[in-house]
Write an enzyme that holds these catalytic residues in place. Sequence first.
Site, PDB file in Angstrom:
ATOM      1  N   SER A 167      56.150  29.924  31.369  1.00  0.00           N
ATOM      2  CA  SER A 167      57.022  30.826  32.118  1.00  0.00           C
ATOM      3  C   SER A 167      58.502  30.584  31.918  1.00  0.00           C
ATOM      4  O   SER A 167      59.309  31.420  32.293  1.00  0.00           O
ATOM      5  CB  SER A 167      56.697  30.731  33.598  1.00  0.00           C
ATOM      6  OG  SER A 167      57.134  29.495  34.098  1.00  0.00           O
TER       7      SER A 167
ATOM      8  N   HIS B 121      50.954  33.553  34.505  1.00  0.00           N
ATOM      9  CA  HIS B 121      52.049  34.466  34.140  1.00  0.00           C
ATOM     10  C   HIS B 121      51.585  35.631  33.271  1.00  0.00           C
ATOM     11  O   HIS B 121      52.401  36.332  32.688  1.00  0.00           O
ATOM     12  CB  HIS B 121      53.180  33.691  33.464  1.00  0.00           C
ATOM     13  CG  HIS B 121      53.829  32.746  34.414  1.00  0.00           C
ATOM     14  ND1 HIS B 121      54.792  33.137  35.316  1.00  0.00           N
ATOM     15  CD2 HIS B 121      53.592  31.435  34.660  1.00  0.00           C
ATOM     16  CE1 HIS B 121      55.150  32.102  36.053  1.00  0.00           C
ATOM     17  NE2 HIS B 121      54.441  31.057  35.683  1.00  0.00           N
TER      18      HIS B 121
ATOM     19  N   THR C 133      46.772  33.553  39.401  1.00  0.00           N
ATOM     20  CA  THR C 133      47.354  33.657  40.746  1.00  0.00           C
ATOM     21  C   THR C 133      47.284  35.101  41.204  1.00  0.00           C
ATOM     22  O   THR C 133      47.226  36.025  40.385  1.00  0.00           O
ATOM     23  CB  THR C 133      48.826  33.200  40.763  1.00  0.00           C
ATOM     24  OG1 THR C 133      49.291  33.223  42.117  1.00  0.00           O
ATOM     25  CG2 THR C 133      49.726  34.099  39.941  1.00  0.00           C
TER      26      THR C 133
ATOM     27  N   LYS D 118      51.785  36.635  41.670  1.00  0.00           N
ATOM     28  CA  LYS D 118      52.798  37.088  40.723  1.00  0.00           C
ATOM     29  C   LYS D 118      52.465  38.517  40.277  1.00  0.00           C
ATOM     30  O   LYS D 118      52.819  39.455  40.975  1.00  0.00           O
ATOM     31  CB  LYS D 118      52.942  36.055  39.605  1.00  0.00           C
ATOM     32  CG  LYS D 118      53.532  34.743  40.186  1.00  0.00           C
ATOM     33  CD  LYS D 118      53.575  33.545  39.271  1.00  0.00           C
ATOM     34  CE  LYS D 118      54.058  32.316  40.051  1.00  0.00           C
ATOM     35  NZ  LYS D 118      53.949  31.055  39.320  1.00  0.00           N
TER      36      LYS D 118
ATOM     37  N   THR E 166      41.661  26.426  55.673  1.00  0.00           N
ATOM     38  CA  THR E 166      41.351  27.803  56.047  1.00  0.00           C
ATOM     39  C   THR E 166      41.576  28.727  54.855  1.00  0.00           C
ATOM     40  O   THR E 166      42.551  28.591  54.123  1.00  0.00           O
ATOM     41  CB  THR E 166      42.238  28.235  57.227  1.00  0.00           C
ATOM     42  OG1 THR E 166      41.942  27.365  58.329  1.00  0.00           O
ATOM     43  CG2 THR E 166      41.983  29.679  57.628  1.00  0.00           C
TER      44      THR E 166
ATOM     45  N   THR F  16      62.948  21.514  36.252  1.00  0.00           N
ATOM     46  CA  THR F  16      62.114  22.654  35.865  1.00  0.00           C
ATOM     47  C   THR F  16      62.186  22.863  34.350  1.00  0.00           C
ATOM     48  O   THR F  16      61.197  23.203  33.710  1.00  0.00           O
ATOM     49  CB  THR F  16      62.563  23.918  36.621  1.00  0.00           C
ATOM     50  OG1 THR F  16      62.601  23.610  38.019  1.00  0.00           O
ATOM     51  CG2 THR F  16      61.628  25.077  36.392  1.00  0.00           C
TER      52      THR F  16
END
Length: 432
Positions: free
Chosen positions: A191, A219, A247, A250, A280, A365
């Site tokens: 990414s 991504h 995910t 995104k 949960t 990062t």
Amino acid sequence: MNYGAFFDRAIEGLKSEQRYRIFANLERDARRFPYAIWRPDGPGTQPREVAIWCSNDYLTMGGHDMVIDAVVDAARRHGAGAGGTRNISGTHHPIVELEVELADLHGKESALAFTSGWISNLASISTIAQLLPNCLIISDALNHNSMIEGVRRSGCEKILFRHNDMEHLEELLNTAGPDRAKLVVFESLYSMDGDIAPVAKIAELAKKYNAMTYVDEVHAVGMYGPRGGGICEREGVMDQIDVIEGTLAKGFGTLGGYIAASSNIIDAVRSFAPSFIFTTTLPPTVAAGACAAVRHLKASQTERARHQRQAALTKHALSAAGLPVMDNESHIVPLMVGDADLCKKASDLLLERHSIYIQPINYPTVAVGTERLRITPTPRHTDEQIGELVEALVDVWQTLKLPFTSAAIVPLRRPALGVDQCTYPEMKRAAE
Ligand SMILES: *Cc1c(COP(=O)(O)O)cnc(C)c1O
């Protein structure tokens, strides 16, 4: 002992290294994206309208009417929460439906949803590797933090292969030998640089040396492949990868993560992973919203085509203005600054002078010296807004005396790209 002093010192350390993060207080407007209300901190400041250029809600599905309607409808029917872990409260129907959609998206027998992509990597990599006897994890050197945490948590031996370096991967697979259990973990689309892994080659090597494969398609899901199944779908190798992780936060615009794989792998992770069992589950609202987004993007090419077009156009326009955009084959537009302090200053100036929000990307990062502005155009950024962005960036570059480059020095892969001449496969398919 003065406990507080330790926390103060920790924060001071971050600040002195230019690593202290400030979160902008943004109120997104689902109707008017990319515009949002920014509420600056400090006395005498006024809320202001800004344009967002760094959202990971890549296709703006979070603001899609159908997704919003699904969330609202699920809240009315089922309430706001999930009521507990799946172990205790049972499993609610919207999440079952979501998992069926996700398994189908990737052509796998089963899927399992988690509360985030981060948790899905932690839970799945650690559990799968732990269940295999004496497993060696072979991991791409640039893998995301959530994968690194999964590798660590497994307690298994791990070895890094140089980023996307297939010769190195083969060497490591060969050294480990065909008999040892091996798990190759990698991402399909990285990414920060927006580069794409040679997924077919990885699958081929894994088969040759009898290794399992685990890919993070975070991504890419929703955005690549004829049905949004990601890079592995686009390359036609989904069936050759053992575990596909994605995910819902995104490309699918909501929240949560998942894996898709054979039923026995899914059953094992479901049964052994503490970070799945003891927490949960996603509420019905989120599951229903995500499910609507997945279903929509399986059938519609509109968002994918427009996304690729706006990203290509942005790269083209930046490059033509002499701004140092990094070339790649994806929707990510990295604009290189190469200095943490200047990167932060560029971001501040963009926001304060031009009402454009782009978060600076600094170490850890990305590597020191490769600090950048990471721009993520969406289908809802107009051509006109792209023009405004470029003008603002040129002003920032001039003000901070950042180096311009000639367009010829940083060639675009598609140099003569005109507005309506994008050559990405998704666009071609959409046009047909
Ligand atoms: C964002 C990200 C994740 C985590 O996904 P979330 O759903 O945001 O928790 C996992 N892997 C990669 C490569 C990511 O960039």
